[in-house]
Design a protein around this motif. Structure first.
Motif, PDB file in Angstrom:
ATOM      1  N   SER A  40      -0.690  12.062 -15.284  1.00 58.90           N
ATOM      2  CA  SER A  40      -0.790  10.927 -14.370  1.00 58.90           C
ATOM      3  C   SER A  40      -1.924  10.028 -14.833  1.00 58.90           C
ATOM      4  CB  SER A  40      -1.078  11.428 -12.967  1.00 58.90           C
ATOM      5  OG  SER A  40      -1.618  10.384 -12.195  1.00 58.90           O
ATOM      6  N   GLU A  41      -1.638   8.737 -14.955  1.00 54.56           N
ATOM      7  CA  GLU A  41      -2.678   7.821 -15.440  1.00 54.56           C
ATOM      8  C   GLU A  41      -3.386   7.133 -14.290  1.00 54.56           C
ATOM      9  OE1 GLU A  41      -0.869   5.150 -18.158  1.00 54.56           O
ATOM     10  OE2 GLU A  41      -0.699   6.638 -19.738  1.00 54.56           O
ATOM     11  N   PHE A  42      -3.105   7.534 -13.050  1.00 53.83           N
ATOM     12  CA  PHE A  42      -3.734   6.854 -11.924  1.00 53.83           C
ATOM     13  C   PHE A  42      -5.242   7.045 -11.959  1.00 53.83           C
ATOM     14  CE2 PHE A  42       0.426   6.167 -10.519  1.00 53.83           C
ATOM     15  CZ  PHE A  42       0.336   5.077  -9.675  1.00 53.83           C
ATOM     16  N   GLY A  43      -5.957   5.967 -11.712  1.00 53.49           N
ATOM     17  CA  GLY A  43      -7.400   5.989 -11.848  1.00 53.49           C
ATOM     18  C   GLY A  43      -7.832   5.483 -13.213  1.00 53.49           C
ATOM     19  N   LYS A  44      -6.891   5.445 -14.159  1.00 52.97           N
ATOM     20  CA  LYS A  44      -7.249   4.951 -15.480  1.00 52.97           C
ATOM     21  C   LYS A  44      -6.395   3.764 -15.880  1.00 52.97           C
ATOM     22  CE  LYS A  44      -7.011   9.203 -16.732  1.00 52.97           C
ATOM     23  NZ  LYS A  44      -6.590  10.294 -17.584  1.00 52.97           N
ATOM     24  N   GLY A  45      -5.598   3.276 -14.944  1.00 51.98           N
ATOM     25  CA  GLY A  45      -4.749   2.141 -15.255  1.00 51.98           C
ATOM     26  C   GLY A  45      -3.313   2.562 -15.466  1.00 51.98           C
ATOM     27  N   ALA A  46      -2.636   2.908 -14.383  1.00 54.83           N
ATOM     28  CA  ALA A  46      -1.254   3.353 -14.484  1.00 54.83           C
ATOM     29  C   ALA A  46      -0.337   2.163 -14.251  1.00 54.83           C
ATOM     30  CB  ALA A  46      -0.966   4.443 -13.454  1.00 54.83           C
ATOM     31  N   ILE A  47       0.610   2.004 -15.147  1.00 52.62           N
ATOM     32  CA  ILE A  47       1.474   0.826 -15.061  1.00 52.62           C
ATOM     33  C   ILE A  47       2.342   0.874 -13.802  1.00 52.62           C
ATOM     34  CG2 ILE A  47       3.411   1.750 -16.415  1.00 52.62           C
ATOM     35  CD1 ILE A  47       3.374  -1.078 -17.827  1.00 52.62           C
ATOM     36  N   GLU A  48       2.668   2.086 -13.336  1.00 56.12           N
ATOM     37  CA  GLU A  48       3.480   2.190 -12.115  1.00 56.12           C
ATOM     38  C   GLU A  48       2.733   1.604 -10.927  1.00 56.12           C
ATOM     39  OE1 GLU A  48       2.521   4.668 -14.141  1.00 56.12           O
ATOM     40  OE2 GLU A  48       3.676   6.487 -13.760  1.00 56.12           O
ATOM     41  N   GLY A  49       1.397   1.743 -10.963  1.00 61.35           N
ATOM     42  CA  GLY A  49       0.580   1.269  -9.847  1.00 61.35           C
ATOM     43  C   GLY A  49       0.525  -0.251  -9.773  1.00 61.35           C
ATOM     44  N   VAL A  50       1.000  -0.940 -10.802  1.00 66.20           N
ATOM     45  CA  VAL A  50       1.106  -2.394 -10.750  1.00 66.20           C
ATOM     46  C   VAL A  50       2.548  -2.776 -10.441  1.00 66.20           C
ATOM     47  CG1 VAL A  50       0.813  -4.533 -12.034  1.00 66.20           C
ATOM     48  CG2 VAL A  50      -0.738  -2.637 -12.416  1.00 66.20           C
ATOM     49  N   ALA A  51       3.475  -2.078 -11.108  1.00 70.25           N
ATOM     50  CA  ALA A  51       4.890  -2.413 -10.974  1.00 70.25           C
ATOM     51  C   ALA A  51       5.365  -2.239  -9.537  1.00 70.25           C
ATOM     52  CB  ALA A  51       5.713  -1.528 -11.913  1.00 70.25           C
ATOM     53  N   GLY A  52       4.999  -1.113  -8.905  1.00 67.95           N
ATOM     54  CA  GLY A  52       5.476  -0.831  -7.552  1.00 67.95           C
ATOM     55  C   GLY A  52       4.989  -1.846  -6.534  1.00 67.95           C
ATOM     56  N   PHE A  78       0.828  -1.205   0.000  1.00 65.24           N
ATOM     57  CA  PHE A  78       0.000   0.000   0.000  1.00 65.24           C
ATOM     58  C   PHE A  78       0.865   1.259   0.000  1.00 65.24           C
ATOM     59  CE2 PHE A  78      -3.486  -2.764   1.521  1.00 65.24           C
ATOM     60  CZ  PHE A  78      -4.368  -2.463   0.515  1.00 65.24           C
ATOM     61  N   LEU A  79       1.975   1.210   0.758  1.00 59.84           N
ATOM     62  CA  LEU A  79       2.860   2.371   0.764  1.00 59.84           C
ATOM     63  C   LEU A  79       3.400   2.613  -0.641  1.00 59.84           C
ATOM     64  CD1 LEU A  79       4.907   1.920   4.052  1.00 59.84           C
ATOM     65  CD2 LEU A  79       2.961   3.408   3.630  1.00 59.84           C
ATOM     66  N   SER A  80       3.730   1.535  -1.336  1.00 61.72           N
ATOM     67  CA  SER A  80       4.277   1.682  -2.678  1.00 61.72           C
ATOM     68  C   SER A  80       3.238   2.284  -3.621  1.00 61.72           C
ATOM     69  CB  SER A  80       4.733   0.317  -3.188  1.00 61.72           C
ATOM     70  OG  SER A  80       4.954   0.363  -4.562  1.00 61.72           O
ATOM     71  N   LEU A  81       1.985   1.773  -3.533  1.00 59.23           N
ATOM     72  CA  LEU A  81       0.926   2.319  -4.382  1.00 59.23           C
ATOM     73  C   LEU A  81       0.765   3.813  -4.120  1.00 59.23           C
ATOM     74  CD1 LEU A  81      -1.362   1.719  -6.399  1.00 59.23           C
ATOM     75  CD2 LEU A  81      -2.852   1.347  -4.467  1.00 59.23           C
ATOM     76  N   GLY A  82       0.755   4.184  -2.827  1.00 54.50           N
ATOM     77  CA  GLY A  82       0.608   5.594  -2.472  1.00 54.50           C
ATOM     78  C   GLY A  82       1.749   6.426  -3.009  1.00 54.50           C
ATOM     79  N   ALA A  83       2.967   5.908  -2.854  1.00 56.48           N
ATOM     80  CA  ALA A  83       4.140   6.665  -3.295  1.00 56.48           C
ATOM     81  C   ALA A  83       4.094   6.878  -4.803  1.00 56.48           C
ATOM     82  CB  ALA A  83       5.417   5.924  -2.903  1.00 56.48           C
ATOM     83  N   GLU A  84       3.751   5.817  -5.547  1.00 60.70           N
ATOM     84  CA  GLU A  84       3.733   5.951  -7.005  1.00 60.70           C
ATOM     85  C   GLU A  84       2.688   6.970  -7.442  1.00 60.70           C
ATOM     86  OE1 GLU A  84       5.979   4.829  -8.788  1.00 60.70           O
ATOM     87  OE2 GLU A  84       6.850   3.570  -7.235  1.00 60.70           O
ATOM     88  N   ARG A  85       1.539   6.937  -6.745  1.00 58.60           N
ATOM     89  CA  ARG A  85       0.470   7.858  -7.109  1.00 58.60           C
ATOM     90  C   ARG A  85       0.884   9.304  -6.884  1.00 58.60           C
ATOM     91  NH1 ARG A  85      -5.687   7.799  -6.859  1.00 58.60           N
ATOM     92  NH2 ARG A  85      -6.041   9.961  -6.353  1.00 58.60           N
ATOM     93  N   ARG A  86       1.514   9.523  -5.727  1.00 58.46           N
ATOM     94  CA  ARG A  86       1.989  10.875  -5.429  1.00 58.46           C
ATOM     95  C   ARG A  86       3.001  11.346  -6.453  1.00 58.46           C
ATOM     96  NH1 ARG A  86       0.937  10.881   0.224  1.00 58.46           N
ATOM     97  NH2 ARG A  86      -1.265  11.360   0.140  1.00 58.46           N
ATOM     98  N   LEU A  87       3.964  10.437  -6.748  1.00 54.56           N
ATOM     99  CA  LEU A  87       5.029  10.824  -7.676  1.00 54.56           C
ATOM    100  C   LEU A  87       4.454  11.143  -9.049  1.00 54.56           C
ATOM    101  CD1 LEU A  87       7.771   8.283  -6.639  1.00 54.56           C
ATOM    102  CD2 LEU A  87       7.884  10.763  -6.456  1.00 54.56           C
ATOM    103  N   ALA A  88       3.483  10.335  -9.491  1.00 51.87           N
ATOM    104  CA  ALA A  88       2.890  10.573 -10.813  1.00 51.87           C
ATOM    105  C   ALA A  88       2.199  11.926 -10.836  1.00 51.87           C
ATOM    106  CB  ALA A  88       1.902   9.460 -11.144  1.00 51.87           C
TER     107      ALA A  88
END
Lengths: 515, 217
Positions: free
Chosen positions: A298-310, A277-287
């Motif tokens: 930022s593609e968060f909310g629409k399928g951001a690849i960082e949100g899977v990778a992290g 969860f921390l990783s998901l949060g961090a990636e979202r913030r960074l994006a």
């Protein structure tokens, strides 16, 4: 340098054709079990434990490593494709992963998950091999007070998965915390919220909550939307390989996730949920910050690849990290680690500070087999990613009927209890109401998973200090975490107020002409 | 005390900042003005009409608006009731088993109250002439069929056995999703259920109830 030589010897001992075959079977079996909702790698390893009684330790460890990694990847597969995570540690993957799948990028999501797992396990295992003693020292510094601070910090990470209203997110978190209260209180032994039912004394199993909130809730939600529901069968598999842009965006996320996972893995009891969860949060913030600087949307909310990778990297990194207390202290920090401990004891190994000296060869073999397991996971599952994605091509009625069947099965498998199934229906209805009213279910899950931990650590700390609240803030680690909580809560608030001011100014100038 | 309430701190501070904001542009996404097709502060405004309705940010209107606040209040009331009635065993250390339920319950009631407040504000704005946003309707029949099938499955699982009740569950859900090829559906349902039973009893040693078939065989 010592460690590298030893690890090489371990690899030499582990790399035989027979062992490779075991690893291969392990990865396949683990993936197969992990794909079932509610069944994670812990379940897979537990089921295999009796089988390994006949095997020599090296082969057994290799089989375990394969099953473990396979199980984790299997969980990620269903999270991405069907929005039904197999275990708590793949919950974080569902948010962006399933959206990627709906957007026709399922193979990419699976690809970034499998490569992220690979990167994290390799780095994590090497880090464990090289720094195990230092990490044991750090992990020992975590007392109840520090641990409570860590859970508080994770609750704030809830903000990471709430895209709309803060109020609804908080409501969801609190409902989760309330569900987590059911059962015998671990500290005092007092029954709470059992409503006279002996089954409720054991609490509401996390499998029931996960399967009900996510899998069955999703089935009901899709059914309710009728023809407006996203049509999974129309998802085109797309090109199976990661584009250069995907890799460029995934790579830093993999590394950050690995770092988070490896750092939090050794902390007793933290499991893999907090770092994911921390990783998901961090990636979202960074994006978001990148977007504000004009560096791509930022593609968060629409399928951001960082949100899977992290999160996937964090998951595997923490699996490697959890070996540190297991091997160094004999302290299992996750369900799977506890089963591994049982396996160790079966071979007469006594994990603890002297393990590295007394049974050094086996420990290095184990670490080497983890490396082999992760390589095989990559080799086996990367080509299969597009194949798995075709699961979505099943006719919709059969797909959702299958999800329902396996959901019920997963819950019934806990304890063969019909009461659990009744609870499952209740949780599914709650999830349906929440989804219908646009209340995010993710914070509720975080509350159910972490709430009991937060409560018991808080009360343990206060019991140790005889009720003196200062124990919660009397160490550098706690103070740092609380400072981060304040910063994390404060930054979005300031930017939100600022944005609203700007919006209002804009509306005042443009709105006058139109309305 | 202050530390114990830390989990809620971000929320508390958000509340104060929100109320400090002048009413026309209230700070919460709940209160975004209905007619503006209002996207969340952090969602991107898309011209796509389908994407414009994001249930996580759309305000609740009409009579159903009170369902969720009521549910939250119910959870809160039960938690507070528990906090007051749980009996701590003698000699348990200071923060007893009722403290945390009390805090959670109080916060739930607080959140419910806040939701009621937001609802009233939205309702007032609609009365003042703002256009109510259209919420997507619920297609009730399939939902009802699925819930009913689940209930029947749970009731029949032990008397009838997994094979038949599992097949019934599969078929019922498939039917709710529009499967109407009777023969094929029945075959698929029975074979799925049978595959699960065989796979789990033989492969994993998990015993699923045999039910009536056990008596026959």
């Amino acid at each position: 340098m010592d460690a590298i030589v030893l690890l090489r010897d371990g690899l030499a001992a582990a790399l035989t054709p027979g062992n490779l075959l075991w690893a291969f079977c392990g990865v396949l079996l683990g993936t197969a079990v992990g794909v079932l909702p509610g069944m994670g790698s812990a379940m897979a390893v537990a089921l295999l434990l009796p089988v390994t009684f006949q095997m020599d330790p090296t082969s057994a460890f290799i089989l375990f490593a394969g099953v473990y990694y396979g199980g984790m990847f299997g969980g990620a597969t269903t999270s991405i494709l069907l929005n039904t995570p197999g275990q708590a540690s793949s919950i974080a993957t569902t948010y962006e992963g399933h959206r990627m799948a709906l957007g026709g990028r399922a193979p990419q999501a699976l690809g970034t998950a499998v490569i992220g797992s690979f990167v994290a396990s390799i780095i994590g295992t090497l880090v464990v091999a090289l720094f195990a003693p230092t990490m044991v020292d750090f992990a020992l510094k975590f007392g109840p007070g520090e641990y409570f601070a860590l859970t508080v910090f994770s609750f704030v990470a809830v903000a990471a998965v709430v895209s709309g209203s803060v109020l609804r997110g908080v409501a969801s978190l609190l409902i989760g915390l309330a569900i987590g209260l059911v059962g015998i209180d671990g500290q005092s032994g007092a029954p709470r919220f059992d409503f006279g039912s002996p089954v409720l004394l054991d609490g509401i199993d996390i499998v029931i909550v996960t399967v009900g909130l996510l899998a069955l809730g999703e089935v009901l939600h899709v059914a309710a939307r009728g023809r407006n529901a996203p049509d999974l069968a129309s998802i085109r598999a797309g090109k199976p390989w990661l584009k250069r842009r995907d890799v460029r965006r995934s790579l830093p996320a993999w590394l950050r996730g690995t770092a988070l996972g490896t750092a939090f893995g050794p902390i007793p009891g933290s499991g893999a949920e907090i770092p994911t969860f921390l990783s998901l949060g961090a990636e979202r913030r960074l994006a978001k910050r990148r977007e504000q600087r004009g560096g791509g949307e930022s593609e968060f909310g629409k399928g951001a690849i960082e949100g899977v990778a992290g999160p996937e990297a964090a998951n595997n990194g923490s699996a490697a990290g959890s070996l540190v207390p297991l091997l160094g202290l004999g302290l299992p920090t996750s369900a799977t680690a506890a089963i591994m401990l049982a396996a160790f004891q079966q071979y007469g190994l006594q994990p603890g500070p002297v393990l590295f000296e007394r049974n050094g060869d086996l420990v290095w073999t184990l670490l080497a087999s983890l490396l082999i397991g992760s390589v095989l996971l990559l080799v086996i599952n990367l080509p299969f990613a597009p194949l798995w994605a075709r699961l979505l091509k099943l006719p919709k009625p059969y797909l959702y009927a299958g999800i329902t069947l396996f959901s019920v099965l997963a819950v019934y498998a806990i304890n063969a209890s019909v009461v659990h199934l009744v609870m499952l229906i209740g949780v599914a209805l709650l999830a349906f109401v929440m989804r219908h009213f646009g209340v995010p279910v993710a914070p509720a899950l975080i509350g159910v998973v972490l709430g009991p931990i937060a409560e018991s650590e808080l009360r343990r700390a206060l019991a140790a200090s005889a009720g003196d609240l200062s124990i919660l803030v009397d160490s550098g680690i706690s103070l740092t975490l609380y400072a981060l909580v304040l910063i994390a809560a404060f930054i979005p608030l300031v930017s939100r107020v600022r944005r609203l001011r700007a919006e209002r100014r804009e509306r005042e100038t443009t709105g006058a002409g139109t309305s | 005390m202050t530390n114990r309430q830390n989990p809620a701190q971000p929320d508390d501070s958000a509340e104060t900042a929100e109320t400090a904001e002048p009413p026309p542009t209230a700070g919460d996404a709940d209160a975004t003005e209905p007619p503006a097709a209002a996207p969340a502060p952090d969602a991107d405004p898309t011209p796509d009409a389908e994407a414009a309705h994001d249930p996580e940010t759309a305000p609740w209107t009409g009579r159903t608006a009170w369902v969720f606040p009521g549910l939250v209040a119910l959870f809160g009331a039960v938690a507070v009731w528990g906090a007051l009635t749980i009996e701590a065993p003698p000699h348990s250390p200071p923060p007893g088993p009722g403290v945390v339920p009390g805090i959670v319950g109080a916060l739930l009631l607080l959140v419910a109250a806040r939701m009621v407040f937001v609802n009233l504000r939205v309702a007032r704005r609609i009365r003042e002439g703002a256009q109510a946003p259209g919420a997507p309707g619920v297609d009730w029949p399939p939902v009802g069929i699925i819930v009913l099938t689940l209930a029947v499955h749970v009731a029949l699982l032990e008397p009838l056995g997994w094979l038949l009740s599992g097949a019934l569950l599969f078929w019922g859900v498939a039917y709710a999703f529009g499967a109407r090829t009777w023969v094929r559906d029945a075959v698929v349902s029975l074979s799925m259920s049978a595959a699960v039973q065989v796979g789990f009893s033989l492969g994993l040693g998990l015993n699923l109830p045999g039910g009536v078939l056990e008596l026959v065989l």
